[in-house]
Write a protein that holds these residues in place. Structure first.
Motif, PDB file in Angstrom:
ATOM      1  N   ILE A   1       0.819  -1.210   0.000  1.00 35.89           N
ATOM      2  CA  ILE A   1       0.000   0.000   0.000  1.00 35.89           C
ATOM      3  C   ILE A   1       0.853   1.260   0.000  1.00 35.89           C
ATOM      4  O   ILE A   1       0.523   2.248  -0.656  1.00 35.89           O
ATOM      5  N   THR A   2       1.959   1.268   0.732  1.00 31.56           N
ATOM      6  CA  THR A   2       2.743   2.495   0.910  1.00 31.56           C
ATOM      7  C   THR A   2       3.992   2.573   0.044  1.00 31.56           C
ATOM      8  O   THR A   2       4.620   3.627  -0.028  1.00 31.56           O
ATOM      9  N   GLN A   3       4.345   1.461  -0.611  1.00 30.84           N
ATOM     10  CA  GLN A   3       5.597   1.453  -1.363  1.00 30.84           C
ATOM     11  C   GLN A   3       5.423   1.034  -2.811  1.00 30.84           C
ATOM     12  O   GLN A   3       6.099   1.557  -3.697  1.00 30.84           O
ATOM     13  N   GLU A   4       4.526   0.102  -3.092  1.00 26.93           N
ATOM     14  CA  GLU A   4       4.414  -0.475  -4.426  1.00 26.93           C
ATOM     15  C   GLU A   4       3.235   0.059  -5.231  1.00 26.93           C
ATOM     16  O   GLU A   4       3.344   0.235  -6.439  1.00 26.93           O
ATOM     17  N   ASN A   5       2.100   0.285  -4.602  1.00 27.38           N
ATOM     18  CA  ASN A   5       0.895   0.699  -5.324  1.00 27.38           C
ATOM     19  C   ASN A   5       1.016   2.112  -5.884  1.00 27.38           C
ATOM     20  O   ASN A   5       1.687   2.966  -5.312  1.00 27.38           O
TER      21      ASN A   5
END
Length: 243
Positions: free
Chosen positions: A70-74
């Motif tokens: 949620i916080t790094q890849e999306n």
């Protein structure tokens, strides 16, 4: 999980601890749990499915993977929800993990989503609902627990919104079907306002055996804020959220 992965006793700054986590082990642990859920569902072992889903939901590995996604890849990692909270650095991700690891998903109180609009190719506007980071993380955990169970139930000819499947797989199947020398009919269609008109009662009936169906109901009913006005959601599921 191994304590060395999550409770490292060192004087290193927080922004290096995130990189020190054993991501191979973390991902493998969740994959094995998902495989066990899939197998139990295939064998009709409903009680075991629920037990394994609880294990995954409570897993620190599932929490870490969800925070990373949620916080790094999306793509929407830089977009905050109604609380304005984002976690864009490794230190912030570790703090988010430390905070969420203390709570249980069943006690979580979802917040309304933020409604925004993007322009479609035909010029019309598509509404998007942006949940808070915490809601997205919990939604991803629930998704990881539900997905292997429903992969058993879905038709082999369906491709939409399924892991490791996409439009190219559907095109390949159509091509193979049309290459057999027999006449085939192909119908193309679209559901008008599909996400906006999903029936909550029907969805909840389908997942009534899921140990955490109440939190999914809360997400569906959480509502959204559009131009500073709160709107209830009696039907539908906003695009932009996982539930």
């Amino acid at each position: 999980m191994r304590n060395t992965s999550l409770h490292m006793k060192s004087t290193l700054p927080n922004n290096t601890k995130w990189k020190q986590l054993d991501w191979f082990y973390i991902n493998r642990y969740v994959e094995k749990l998902q495989q066990r859920i899939y197998r139990a569902e295939s064998l009709g072992e409903k009680r075991k499915v629920r037990e394994l889903q609880r294990m995954l939901i409570h897993s620190k590995s599932a929490l870490l993977i969800s925070i990373k996604r949620i916080t790094q890849e999306n793509k929407g990692k830089r977009t905050a929800g109604i609380d304005g909270y984002k976690a864009l650095t490794d230190a912030e991700r570790m703090r988010l993990y430390g905070m969420m690891a203390q709570y249980r998903i069943k006690n979580h109180s979802p917040k309304p989503s933020v409604r925004t609009y993007i322009k479609k190719k035909n010029g019309k506007l598509r509404p998007l609902s942006i949940p808070t980071i915490k809601d997205r993380v919990y939604q991803n955990i629930a998704k990881m627990a539900l997905e292997p169970q429903w992969e058993v139930r879905f038709e082999p000819t369906s491709y939409g919104f399924r892991p490791k499947r996409g439009c190219h797989d559907a095109i390949e199947r159509i091509f193979k079907s049309c290459s057999q020398g027999k006449k085939r009919w192909i119908f193309e269609g679209d559901f008008k306002g599909c996400f906006d008109n999903l029936k909550h009662d029907y969805i909840l009936q389908q997942i009534k055996e899921f140990p955490y169906n109440t939190i999914i109901e809360k997400w569906l009913k959480a509502g959204y804020v559009d131009n500073n006005v709160f709107e209830r959601t009696e039907k539908g599921s906003g695009q932009g959220s996982l539930c």
